[in-house]
Scaffold this motif. Sequence first.
Motif, short mmCIF file in Angstrom:
data_model
loop_
_atom_site.label_atom_id
_atom_site.label_comp_id
_atom_site.label_asym_id
_atom_site.label_seq_id
_atom_site.Cartn_x
_atom_site.Cartn_y
_atom_site.Cartn_z
N UNK A 156 1.06 -1.01 -0.02
CA UNK A 156 0.50 -0.15 -0.58
C UNK A 156 0.82 1.05 0.97
N UNK A 157 2.02 1.06 0.29
CA UNK A 157 2.99 2.20 0.41
C UNK A 157 3.66 2.89 -0.83
N UNK A 158 3.18 1.75 -1.71
CA UNK A 158 3.59 1.92 -3.11
C UNK A 158 5.34 1.46 -2.85
N UNK A 159 6.11 1.84 -4.26
CA UNK A 159 7.57 1.87 -4.46
C UNK A 159 7.70 2.91 -6.22
N UNK A 160 8.93 2.70 -6.45
CA UNK A 160 9.72 3.83 -7.58
C UNK A 160 8.92 3.31 -8.64
N UNK A 161 8.12 2.08 -8.48
CA UNK A 161 7.64 1.33 -10.15
C UNK A 161 5.90 1.60 -10.11
N UNK A 162 5.57 1.47 -8.80
CA UNK A 162 4.17 1.38 -8.24
C UNK A 162 3.35 2.44 -7.43
N UNK A 163 2.31 3.32 -7.92
CA UNK A 163 1.73 3.93 -6.82
C UNK A 163 1.82 3.66 -5.33
N UNK A 164 1.06 4.39 -4.89
CA UNK A 164 0.69 3.90 -2.95
C UNK A 164 -0.92 3.59 -3.28
N UNK A 165 -1.65 3.23 -3.03
CA UNK A 165 -2.76 2.67 -3.00
C UNK A 165 -3.79 2.83 -1.52
#
Length: 260
Positions: free
Chosen positions: A119-128
Amino acid sequence: MNKFLLKALVLASVSIASFADAQFRTRNRMDKLEDFDQQKFSWGFFLNGNRLDYRIVLHPRYGMNGNQNLVTSKESISFGAGLITKFRLNDYLDVRVEPGLQFAQRQLDFNTQYNDVYQNGNPQNPPFTPIGLTDKDRVREIKSTLVDVPVLLELHGERWYNSRPYIAAGVNYIVNLQSNSDSEDDNQQQVFRSTTHNFAWSAEMGIQFYFNKFKLTPAIRGTFFMNNEMVADNATTPPYWSAAVSTLQTRAVMFVLKFE
C-alpha cells in the motif's frame, strides 16, 4: 443443462459410430455418397460441447505470495453451434470456414488481500488505499458469448468404405460480445473487462462417416487464444484484480458433431 447437452452429444456420436462400424463389416455393399467430396463447394452445420478455462500468467508481485498463486480459474462446460462451408482444393486438401456462436461461463477467484503489504508504493508502483475484499469482490463469474470464425486447412486420407479420417489446423478470429471492454467501470465496481477482438489457433482431428443422405463427422478440436484478453483496471483501482494478472488467455477443448 450444459452437462446434459455434452453427454447427449457424446452418446449420439458413440451410437452412430457403432452403427457405422456394423456397416463396415459388409464388404460387398455399395459405397455411399460416392461423388459428395468431388463437389467444389459444400455446406452443412455443426453442434458442439465445450470445456473452457483460462491460461493465466500471474504478476510476480501482485499475483503471487511466494509459491502460492493468488488468482485461480475454474473451468466450465458449455455449448455452441454454427455453419460449415467447404472449398475443395484437391483429393486430399479442403479449406473449411466454420463460423459459430459459443456460449461460456467461467470463474476467476482473486485471493489478493495480501497485496495490502504494497500500500505504501515503490518507485515502480504508486501507493493505494486498501479496501477489505468481500466474497463478492473475490469472485468473478465471467459470461462470454463468442462469435468464432475459424479458417481450417483439412488434410484427409483415402476413403475406407464409408469412412475417412482427417486432421485440420488453422486460425480463428473471435469476437467476445460480452467483453465490457468499453465500460468505464472496472473490477472495483464488479465489472470484469476483457478484449472484444481476439485471435486464436485451432487443431482438429476426426472421422467422416458417409450415409445415404448425409455425412456425419464426430471430431475433437482444441482452440487456444494467442492474444492477452485482460483489460487493465482504472489507474485509481487498487491492485487486487487486473494488476495481479500479466496474461489471460482462453483455451477450449471441443467435441464437435458436423452434418453435411
